[in-house]
Design an enzyme around this catalytic site. Structure first.
Site, mmCIF file in Angstrom:
data_model
loop_
_atom_site.group_PDB
_atom_site.id
_atom_site.type_symbol
_atom_site.label_atom_id
_atom_site.label_comp_id
_atom_site.label_asym_id
_atom_site.label_seq_id
_atom_site.Cartn_x
_atom_site.Cartn_y
_atom_site.Cartn_z
ATOM 1 N N ASP A 1 98.206 6.463 93.973
ATOM 2 C CA ASP A 1 97.477 5.313 94.444
ATOM 3 C C ASP A 1 96.763 5.906 95.788
ATOM 4 O O ASP A 1 97.387 6.318 96.565
ATOM 5 C CB ASP A 1 98.491 4.228 94.964
ATOM 6 C CG ASP A 1 97.757 3.079 95.559
ATOM 7 O OD1 ASP A 1 96.665 3.305 96.128
ATOM 8 O OD2 ASP A 1 98.053 1.984 95.485
ATOM 9 N N HIS A 2 95.387 6.309 95.350
ATOM 10 C CA HIS A 2 94.760 7.193 96.615
ATOM 11 C C HIS A 2 94.728 6.566 97.952
ATOM 12 O O HIS A 2 94.699 7.115 99.014
ATOM 13 C CB HIS A 2 93.420 7.732 96.161
ATOM 14 C CG HIS A 2 92.496 6.516 95.995
ATOM 15 N ND1 HIS A 2 92.340 5.679 94.777
ATOM 16 C CD2 HIS A 2 91.587 5.936 96.804
ATOM 17 C CE1 HIS A 2 91.447 5.127 94.930
ATOM 18 N NE2 HIS A 2 91.061 4.936 96.162
ATOM 19 N N HIS B 1 96.604 -1.342 95.289
ATOM 20 C CA HIS B 1 96.433 -0.748 96.453
ATOM 21 C C HIS B 1 96.720 -1.958 97.544
ATOM 22 O O HIS B 1 97.308 -1.555 98.746
ATOM 23 C CB HIS B 1 94.972 -0.510 96.971
ATOM 24 C CG HIS B 1 94.114 0.285 95.834
ATOM 25 N ND1 HIS B 1 94.807 1.509 95.518
ATOM 26 C CD2 HIS B 1 93.072 0.366 95.112
ATOM 27 C CE1 HIS B 1 94.176 2.181 94.555
ATOM 28 N NE2 HIS B 1 93.230 1.340 94.363
HETATM 29 P P1 NAP Z 1 85.742 9.896 82.834
HETATM 30 O O1 NAP Z 1 84.417 10.375 83.675
HETATM 31 O O2 NAP Z 1 85.350 9.121 81.580
HETATM 32 O O3 NAP Z 1 86.370 11.133 82.119
HETATM 33 C C1 NAP Z 1 87.107 10.994 81.083
HETATM 34 C C2 NAP Z 1 87.613 12.500 80.708
HETATM 35 O O4 NAP Z 1 88.638 12.526 79.479
HETATM 36 C C3 NAP Z 1 86.498 13.225 80.229
HETATM 37 O O5 NAP Z 1 86.471 14.695 80.795
HETATM 38 C C4 NAP Z 1 86.636 13.318 78.932
HETATM 39 O O6 NAP Z 1 85.865 14.562 78.346
HETATM 40 C C5 NAP Z 1 87.974 13.404 78.437
HETATM 41 N N1 NAP Z 1 88.216 12.834 77.216
HETATM 42 C C6 NAP Z 1 88.206 11.684 76.659
HETATM 43 N N2 NAP Z 1 88.590 11.592 75.449
HETATM 44 C C7 NAP Z 1 89.432 12.624 75.154
HETATM 45 C C8 NAP Z 1 90.100 13.444 74.163
HETATM 46 N N3 NAP Z 1 90.547 12.648 73.018
HETATM 47 N N4 NAP Z 1 90.720 14.540 74.293
HETATM 48 C C9 NAP Z 1 90.639 15.448 75.549
HETATM 49 N N5 NAP Z 1 89.665 14.937 76.443
HETATM 50 C C10 NAP Z 1 89.178 13.503 76.489
HETATM 51 O O7 NAP Z 1 86.839 9.134 83.392
HETATM 52 P P2 NAP Z 1 87.168 9.214 85.031
HETATM 53 O O8 NAP Z 1 86.413 8.416 85.872
HETATM 54 O O9 NAP Z 1 86.882 10.663 85.511
HETATM 55 O O10 NAP Z 1 88.358 8.587 85.147
HETATM 56 C C11 NAP Z 1 89.705 9.347 84.706
HETATM 57 C C12 NAP Z 1 91.077 8.301 85.207
HETATM 58 O O11 NAP Z 1 91.092 8.361 86.477
HETATM 59 C C13 NAP Z 1 90.884 7.171 84.488
HETATM 60 O O12 NAP Z 1 92.252 6.745 84.144
HETATM 61 C C14 NAP Z 1 90.530 6.105 85.709
HETATM 62 O O13 NAP Z 1 90.616 5.179 85.414
HETATM 63 C C15 NAP Z 1 91.039 6.917 86.911
HETATM 64 N N6 NAP Z 1 90.331 6.869 88.279
HETATM 65 C C16 NAP Z 1 89.004 7.265 88.431
HETATM 66 C C17 NAP Z 1 88.385 7.060 89.404
HETATM 67 C C18 NAP Z 1 87.018 7.815 89.749
HETATM 68 O O14 NAP Z 1 86.569 7.801 90.834
HETATM 69 N N7 NAP Z 1 86.422 8.226 88.550
HETATM 70 C C19 NAP Z 1 89.172 6.658 90.599
HETATM 71 C C20 NAP Z 1 90.198 6.131 90.405
HETATM 72 C C21 NAP Z 1 90.953 6.299 89.052
HETATM 73 P P3 NAP Z 1 85.232 14.948 77.026
HETATM 74 O O15 NAP Z 1 84.292 13.645 76.774
HETATM 75 O O16 NAP Z 1 84.581 16.105 77.071
HETATM 76 O O17 NAP Z 1 86.411 14.824 75.919
#
Ligand code: NAP
Length: 491
Positions: A180-181, A243
């Protein structure tokens, strides 16, 4: 951060091509290495489906560090520790290949078998990954194995339990780090210090002296390009369940007997257990939801939520929540904790206001309306700092008082979701300090509190949009406080 322990580690990031990895994780790892907080004996494996080479991956890592900090020293050397493997988490055969790479890099970088798996992917994959890590022997190592899991942890209590059972089938609770950042933020951690290191506050920190506590976390941004994720979640799941309830727990907990993970968590858990559960018919009395319509922000016209993307035209997802939370214990009986969070609000701020009870007679103000109660304000972002509002004599001959502000600012700190929070949390995980991560009991109790609200809201058709972009939210959010004789402090 402690200078003493410099962990050696192999970090494996699932979702290495994603937004979170790029914006938060790579800059954080860079700072940990550059500041000598972790050992130079480290390596990172990036996993995602994209068919990238090591070079493309490393260029991406360098770019993300430069975007965060500008030009940086020894970036090529840093990036050379990063290795990429194209990997579909749903393909079981991939884990054998991954194990080979893990073992090879462990020898190459002498990381002593310490393995940190970071799941920066959609939560539907978490259970399967945990299970495969166990099944393919990736937990068998002479060092430690830890798993960091991103939010959201479940969609409601039932789904959270299911996810937890899947992960717990493969990992022990002590190996699971639910991130939880907010808990990585300095000012959030400062809540405990302000309370427990200052007699002038802690002695007054109860229902005899505090009238109410207000927590606001508002953004001026709309849903941006996260509409797919956000529309499934909404403000209550995205912000309140995790949060905001964590901040309530930190504000309300009893002083722990020591600062160990178990003691702090056990006090937070007691608060979450004492939250007054809402019957379905009480939900409207205690919680208000909203969705932004069009409006003006920073002199620019902005569209409403339903116009942000074609998928959102009929959306009933809330972008705003206000609530009145009651805690049934000796310390807090009768003190409302008002919370609110929203997108496209007038101001970007995360702030806690503690309103102290008034003195019985007003001798120094012309009218009750001018009378200002004492407030302690904890600014989490932007402008990290604290302020205390007191009353002092107005200059001039009349015996009148005016409110004055004593304030301390931590300096210009960047916004909340900063690499610093991730950096601190990554390091904590590497040294095995889980204090600022959420225990399963905290997650479960938070969902238990939120579930009746979700149940009522899901059954009813809301009248959205109900607040203008650039405002402080729906009118009902003000009424929530005014019916108790209170109001939101916009100090
Ligand atoms: P994202 O940009 O959609 O990234 C998803 C990642 O998963 C990509 O690297 C994608 O790469 C990979 N992926 C998807 N399907 C896959 C599969 N079958 N096998 C292997 N890799 C796969 O999502 P994100 O924003 O980084 O968020 C990631 C997590 O962090 C989520 O749970 C989100 O709720 C959480 N989060 C994110 C943020 C934020 O600021 N972004 C903040 C808080 C929490 P490929 O398409 O190359 O496979």
């Amino acid at each position: 951060m402690s200078e003493q322990i410099k962990p050696k580690v192999l970090i494996t990031i699932f979702g290495a091509t994603g937004d979170l990895a790029k914006r938060k994780l790579y800059p954080s790892i860079y700072r940990l290495v550059r500041n000598n907080t972790i050992s130079r004996d480290f390596a990172v494996i990036g996993l995602a489906r994209r068919d990238w080479s090591n070079e493309v991956f490393r260029d991406n890592v360098k770019e993300s560090v430069e975007q965060a900090f500008g030009e940086c020293e020894r970036l090529d050397d840093f990036a050379s520790h990063f290795h990429y493997q194209s990997f579909d988490v749903t393909d079981d055969t991939a884990y054998d290949r991954m194990k080979e790479l893990v073992e090879q890099l462990e020898t190459q970088y002498d990381t002593e078998g310490n393995r940190l798996f970071y799941l920066a992917m959609a939560p539907e994959f978490f259970g399967g990954i945990a299970n495969s890590l166990q099944e393919y022997g990736l937990k068998e190592t002479p060092g430690w194995t830890r798993l960091i899991i991103e939010k959201p942890f479940g969609h409601d209590l039932e789904s959270a339990k299911e996810l937890n059972n899947q992960i717990r089938a493969a990992f022990d609770e002590e190996q699971i780090y639910r991130i939880d950042h907010y808990l990585g933020k300095q000012m959030v951690q400062n809540i405990e210090v302000i309370r427990f290191a200052n007699g002038i506050f802690e002695h007054l920190w109860n229902n005899r002296f505090i009238s109410n506590i207000q927590i606001t976390s508002s953004e001026t941004l709309g849903v941006e390009d996260r509409s797919r994720y956000y529309d499934d979640s909404g403000a209550i799941r995205d912000m309140v369940q995790n949060h905001i309830l964590q901040m309530v727990a930190l504000l309300a907990m009893e002083p722990p007997i020591s600062l160990t993970t178990d003691e702090v968590r056990s006090e937070k858990i007691k608060v979450l257990r004492a939250l007054r559960e809402l019957d379905l018919e009480q939900v409207h009395e205690h919680f208000v939801r909203g969705q932004y319509g069009a409006g003006v922000l920073d002199d620019e016209e902005v569209v409403g939520y339903r116009k942000e993307s074609e998928d959102l035209v009929f959306s009933n997802t809330e972008t705003f929540v206000a609530g009145k939370i009651l805690i049934d214990n000796y310390r807090w009986a009768g003190v409302p904790f008002y919370i609110r969070t929203g997108k496209r609000m007038a101001q970007k701020q995360t702030r806690i206001v503690i309103e102290f009870k008034d003195i019985p007679m007003n001798l120094y103000f012309k009218s009750e309306r001018e009378h200002h109660p004492n407030l302690l304000v904890i600014n989490i972002q932007p402008d990290e700092g604290i302020a205390l509002y007191l009353n002092a004599k107005k200059s001039g001959s009349e015996a009148l008082a005016e409110p004055i502000e004593l304030s301390y600012k931590q300096g210009a700190m960047p916004a909340i979701n900063t690499p610093e929070a991730y950096e601190k949390l990554l390091y904590d995980c590497m040294i095995g300090d889980a204090t600022n991560f959420t225990h399963w009991d905290e997650v479960a109790l938070s969902w238990k509190y939120i579930d009746p609200i979700l149940e009522v809201w899901e059954k009813e058709q809301p009248n959205f949009p109900n607040y203008e972009s650039g405002s402080t939210g729906p009118k009902k959010s003000d009424e929530l406080l005014s019916q108790d004789g209170n109001h939101w402090w916009e100090v």
